[in-house]
Design an enzyme around this catalytic site. Structure first.
Site, mmCIF file in Angstrom:
data_model
loop_
_atom_site.group_PDB
_atom_site.id
_atom_site.type_symbol
_atom_site.label_atom_id
_atom_site.label_comp_id
_atom_site.label_asym_id
_atom_site.label_seq_id
_atom_site.Cartn_x
_atom_site.Cartn_y
_atom_site.Cartn_z
ATOM 1 N N ASP A 1 0.862 -1.176 0.000
ATOM 2 C CA ASP A 1 0.000 0.000 0.000
ATOM 3 C C ASP A 1 0.907 1.236 0.000
ATOM 4 O OD1 ASP A 1 0.818 0.416 2.618
ATOM 5 O OD2 ASP A 1 -1.175 0.222 3.503
ATOM 6 N N CYS B 1 3.163 -3.020 4.054
ATOM 7 C CA CYS B 1 2.337 -1.848 4.377
ATOM 8 C C CYS B 1 3.042 -1.105 5.513
ATOM 9 C CB CYS B 1 0.889 -2.227 4.702
ATOM 10 S SG CYS B 1 0.627 -3.237 6.162
ATOM 11 N N THR C 1 2.675 -1.238 8.844
ATOM 12 C CA THR C 1 3.056 -2.154 9.929
ATOM 13 C C THR C 1 3.274 -3.584 9.449
ATOM 14 O OG1 THR C 1 0.738 -2.674 10.317
ATOM 15 C CG2 THR C 1 1.680 -0.854 11.612
ATOM 16 N N HIS D 1 10.023 -23.929 9.297
ATOM 17 C CA HIS D 1 8.993 -24.579 10.123
ATOM 18 C C HIS D 1 7.572 -24.413 9.592
ATOM 19 C CE1 HIS D 1 11.613 -24.581 14.032
ATOM 20 N NE2 HIS D 1 12.299 -24.953 12.965
ATOM 21 N N HIS E 1 7.218 -30.763 10.926
ATOM 22 C CA HIS E 1 6.583 -29.482 10.587
ATOM 23 C C HIS E 1 5.489 -29.665 9.541
ATOM 24 C CE1 HIS E 1 9.584 -27.621 13.020
ATOM 25 N NE2 HIS E 1 10.550 -28.127 12.284
HETATM 26 C C1 RB5 Z 1 -2.023 2.890 6.392
HETATM 27 O O1 RB5 Z 1 -2.082 4.115 7.012
HETATM 28 C C2 RB5 Z 1 -1.722 1.802 7.400
HETATM 29 O O2 RB5 Z 1 -2.809 1.594 8.218
HETATM 30 C C3 RB5 Z 1 -1.346 0.515 6.686
HETATM 31 O O3 RB5 Z 1 -0.232 0.743 5.874
HETATM 32 C C4 RB5 Z 1 -0.982 -0.669 7.574
HETATM 33 O O4 RB5 Z 1 -0.055 -0.302 8.522
HETATM 34 C C5 RB5 Z 1 -2.114 -1.399 8.143
HETATM 35 O O5 RB5 Z 1 -1.964 -2.430 8.801
#
Ligand code: RB5
Length: 146
Positions: A8, A65, A67, A98, A133
């Site tokens: 994203d 993304c 996080t 694993h 596994h």
């Molecule tokens: C976008 O702002 C953010 O929420 C997305 O990139 C991600 O971290 C969501 O899990």
């Protein structure tokens, strides 16, 4: 190996870094966006990549993304996907050995491009160990058939 990659708007720099890495490693990949001049919704990128891996069109997927959490939650909704959210080298190796993870998720707001590159390199070059596994993965696959 054919890899599908997407991010994203929160993951465009690491996505570019990993595409460069795959070019250097001679790994075939296809980029599924985002173009990302604006904010986009991570499921719109995670789900198509997950479906392409689950169908066998691609062997592996890489999703980035902010996080890595939204991408991994979304990808793991697709049957046959074992998406691992990884931010350290130990887990990058262990999840291939694993879990036979078929998608790697990372967060650009969590780690920098250098570590992301090393994680992806390790994840792309580590084989599944099988054995005990495999029994564990079979239990997940059987559950998905319910
Ligand atoms: C976008 O702002 C953010 O929420 C997305 O990139 C991600 O971290 C969501 O899990």
């Amino acid at each position: 190996m054919k890899v599908a990659i997407a991010s994203d708007h929160g993951g465009i720099h690491i996505r570019a870094e990993i595409m460069t890495l795959m070019e250097e490693m001679g790994i075939e990949y296809e980029d599924f966006g985002c173009e990302c001049s604006n904010s986009v919704d991570y499921p719109d990128y995670a789900l198509p990549v997950a479906e392409k891996v689950a169908s066998g069109e691609f062997d592996r997927g890489i999703l980035i993304c902010g996080t890595g959490i939204g991408m991994s939650i979304s990808a793991n909704k697709v049957k046959g996907i074992r998406c691992a959210l990884v931010h350290d080298l130990f887990s990058a190796k262990a999840t291939r050995e694993h879990n036979d993870s078929n998608i790697l998720a990372m967060g650009e707001r969590v780690i920098g491009p250098g570590l992301a590159r090393e994680i992806a390199k390790t994840w792309l070059t580590t084989d599944f160990e099988g054995g005990r596994h495999l029994n564990r993965i079979t239990k997940i696959t059987e559950y998905e058939k319910k």
